[in-house]
Write a protein that holds these residues in place. Structure first.
Motif, mmCIF file in Angstrom:
data_model
loop_
_atom_site.group_PDB
_atom_site.id
_atom_site.type_symbol
_atom_site.label_atom_id
_atom_site.label_comp_id
_atom_site.label_asym_id
_atom_site.label_seq_id
_atom_site.Cartn_x
_atom_site.Cartn_y
_atom_site.Cartn_z
ATOM 1 N N ASP A 227 -3.635 12.093 2.957
ATOM 2 C CA ASP A 227 -4.169 13.424 2.667
ATOM 3 C C ASP A 227 -3.120 14.502 2.921
ATOM 4 O OD1 ASP A 227 -6.592 12.342 1.967
ATOM 5 O OD2 ASP A 227 -7.524 12.682 3.925
ATOM 6 N N ASN A 228 -2.369 14.352 4.012
ATOM 7 C CA ASN A 228 -1.319 15.325 4.308
ATOM 8 C C ASN A 228 -0.224 15.305 3.249
ATOM 9 O OD1 ASN A 228 -2.619 16.149 6.633
ATOM 10 N ND2 ASN A 228 -1.471 14.762 7.973
ATOM 11 N N ALA A 229 0.112 14.107 2.791
ATOM 12 C CA ALA A 229 1.149 13.991 1.767
ATOM 13 C C ALA A 229 0.700 14.627 0.460
ATOM 14 C CB ALA A 229 1.511 12.526 1.551
ATOM 15 N N VAL A 230 -0.559 14.442 0.101
ATOM 16 C CA VAL A 230 -1.086 15.072 -1.113
ATOM 17 C C VAL A 230 -1.036 16.582 -0.983
ATOM 18 C CG1 VAL A 230 -3.164 15.410 -2.514
ATOM 19 C CG2 VAL A 230 -2.555 13.121 -1.734
ATOM 20 N N ALA A 231 -1.456 17.102 0.199
ATOM 21 C CA ALA A 231 -1.466 18.546 0.413
ATOM 22 C C ALA A 231 -0.050 19.127 0.389
ATOM 23 C CB ALA A 231 -2.151 18.869 1.744
#
Length: 636
Positions: free
Chosen positions: A246-250
């Motif tokens: 999720d952090n990588a997508v954000a």
């Protein structure tokens, strides 16, 4: 010698309106009596031998919980050492230098003890033994050379698909109930990344559980420990599994291929860790909530560790999702007509507030062959004068559900049922002595019903699903009536039978012994087709009578029948639920109705060996159909 402790517990707090059965394992800072009985031996240790276990059984209302403390071999680095005394068997195919174990000469002690996670004042009970489903002996090696007669343990862990079987050693807990519902169990989990399972013993497969409570290290904005809802625990678990993705997508700094690989890795972790609570290797103090079906057994355990137990709630008729979302529980009224002596008056009184009008009696018997030890025996020598008066609110709870179920066991033993053709099983009015007026509700023993409560319905043949009303106690004038079908007198054998009436706005069913015998479908709005007043104005029906007070001013004798195990719900029971309730009340009822099998109570010593229908030898406490000396009997 192995010791088994089986005790019956009293409820330790007041039942709620949801018919909740509640048990606390710690009472006033002390072990509950059931666990204290085990722990009193040698500082918490219950004596054991090679297969030692100590078993604690807790029964509260319709719920039964059994805690099993088992043993694993004594703690020693080598299973061939003096403490272990392992005798190995044949090699395990496909496992190098691995052997089956024939016997273990020394085991850890079995114990139950009280503990507290003091920082949040969370008391719980734990026992000895990890719940392994199997164990092998692996030969030790030193400097690459196998050491003779030196072995270490190779444990077999539970698999969620049930392929490895259920635990053979402790520690685990078994949950069962005589009705469908949801358990909410207070637990302490040593490490959240040790998988926690709720397993249906029938298929040995893990099922969904809902966790709520405190996860070590998850605090609020002020640094204080935060009790988490099921949704919040799931959110913590999601971050644990998918946080990096999720952090990588954000951040938008990864390529599509990199994100796809991160997502695939997270999905694989989600499958592997779906039974992990929260964020992995952290302690968990809280509750597990899960669904159960009547009569089925569910095991709760961690696959490689010991789980603490603090108590439970059982909510009959609710689902786990309804319970955790605060859905209003169903109303459930039950009584078995058992009595106690009033210390001030010396009178016999019922626990649920029922009372006798007329000459009936609350009967209690311990005689051999009694199906129900307690029941209401009505008197039928007069008209509209003898019945059991029920609490005035039993029909007052269906305004939201628009559903109603009334069920009980009934017997005409000692009487000729056709003398009581129109005798009702149950009638209800606004008050006593209100003949020929509404509101009124009646269930007749012959399989008919009437509702006259803010609208009326006589359930005539015109609305019957079969085109005729099936009559189960025929009057002469109905013999050739096109609107009626004489279907036999279901009470004439003078045995116990199960009666159930189920109502919705547009449908009513009468079940006899679990089978639909009359069903009516109405539109719910036209004159003569209105059932809904039974729900919307059910609170007006305060004078509720079992066994008499005939509808209106009909001059039929009160029914001199026996009534047992009365059940009233503000929801509709399915046929499967009705049959499950029958089986819970009376194991072996089908064989009883179909034959002249003798009945005996448990604890009655019978000459000769006793077997179940599978040919297995059983003890004196076994319930159900048994065979002894060539005769079939029902143990009740």
């Amino acid at each position: 010698m192995k010791k088994i402790y089986t005790l019956i517990a009293m409820a330790l707090c007041t039942m709620t309106a949801s018919a909740q059965d509640v048990y606390n394992a710690i009472v006033d800072g002390k072990l509950a009596p059931e666990f204290a009985a085990v722990a009193s031996e040698s500082g918490g240790v219950a004596n054991n031998t090679a297969d030692g276990k100590s078993i604690v059984t807790i029964k509260v209302g319709k719920a039964t919980v059994t805690g099993v403390g088992g043993t694993t071999p004594a703690n020693d680095t080598e299973i061939g050492g003096a403490a272990q005394q392992i005798t190995i068997g044949a090699p395990v195919e496909g496992k190098e230098n691995t052997y089956y174990i024939e016997s273990v000469g020394a085991w850890n002690d079995v114990s139950w003890g009280m503990k507290n996670q003091g920082d949040i004042d969370f008391w719980y009970i734990t026992g000895t033994g990890n719940p392994y489903v199997g164990m092998y002996a692996v030969q030790n090696s030193k400097d690459g050379v196998l050491v003779d007669n030196s072995y270490k343990a190779d444990y077999v862990y539970y698999e969620p698909d049930g392929s490895k079987g259920l635990p053979l050693t402790g520690l685990y807990y078994k949950f069962t109930a005589t009705a469908r519902g949801a358990f909410k169990v207070k637990v302490w989990a040593n490490k959240g990344n040790r998988k926690t399972f709720v397993v249906n013993a029938k298929d040995m497969k893990a099922q969904k559980l809902y966790a709520s409570g405190y996860i070590n290290g998850v605090n609020d904005e002020n640094g204080k420990k935060k009790m988490l809802s099921v949704e919040q625990v799931d959110s913590v678990h999601h971050v644990y599994i998918y946080g990096s993705y999720d952090n990588a997508v954000a951040a938008g700094e990864k390529t599509a291929e990199e994100l796809a690989q991160m997502k695939a890795d997270a999905d694989a972790m989600a499958v592997e860790r779906q039974y992990v609570i929260g964020n992995g290797n952290q302690n968990f103090w809280g509750w597990l909530t899960f669904d159960i079906e009547a009569g089925e057994e569910y095991w709760v355990f961690q696959h490689s560790s010991q789980i603490g137990f603090g108590g439970f709630e059982f909510h009959e008729g609710m689902t786990a999702e309804e319970l955790i979302n605060g859905i209003e529980p169903p109303f459930i009224y039950t009584t078995n007509f058992s009595t106690y002596e009033d210390s001030e008056t010396g009178e016999r009184k019922t626990w649920k507030g029922e009372s006798i009008v007329g000459n009936g009696q609350f009967a209690s018997t311990e005689e051999e062959g009694a199906i129900f030890g307690d029941y209401f025996q009505n008197d039928g020598s007069a008209v509209r004068t003898s019945y059991c008066l029920l609490p005035e609110d039993v029909l007052a709870h269906s305004a939201k559900t628009h559903e109603l179920t009334i069920a009980f066991w009934v017997s005409a033993e000692g009487f000729t049922p056709n003398q009581y053709t129109y005798a009702p099983f149950l009638t209800a009015y606004a008050q006593k002595n209100s003949p020929n007026s509404s509101p009124m509700f009646a269930l007749q023993s012959r399989g008919f019903a009437q509702v006259n409560c803010s609208g009326w319905c006589d359930f005539t043949a015109a609305y019957n699903a079969s085109g005729k009303n099936n009559v189960y106690n025929q009057n002469a004038w109905e013999a050739n009536d096109a609107a009626h079908n004489f279907a036999g007198n279901w009470l004439e054998d003078q045995k116990w039978h199960y009666y159930t009436a189920v109502f919705t706005d547009t449908n009513a069913k009468i079940f006899l012994d679990g089978e639909v015998k009359n069903e009516w479908n109405v539109d719910g709005v036209s004159e003569g087709q209105i059932i809904s007043g039974l729900f919307t104005n059910g609170a007006d029906l305060k004078y509720v009578c079992l066994g008499g007070n005939q509808a209106w001013d009909w001059n039929d004798n009160d029914a001199p029948f026996r009534f047992a195990r009365l059940l009233i719900k503000n929801n509709k029971m399915t046929q499967g639920e009705i049959k499950a309730q029958m089986l819970a009340d009376f194991p072996g009822y089908e064989e009883y109705l179909a034959s002249n099998i003798e009945t005996v109570r448990t604890g009655i010593t019978m000459n000769g060996a006793t077997y179940n229908l599978a040919g297995q030898r059983v003890g004196e406490s076994y319930k159900g159909i048994v065979i002894t000396n060539g005769k079939k009997m029902i143990r009740k």
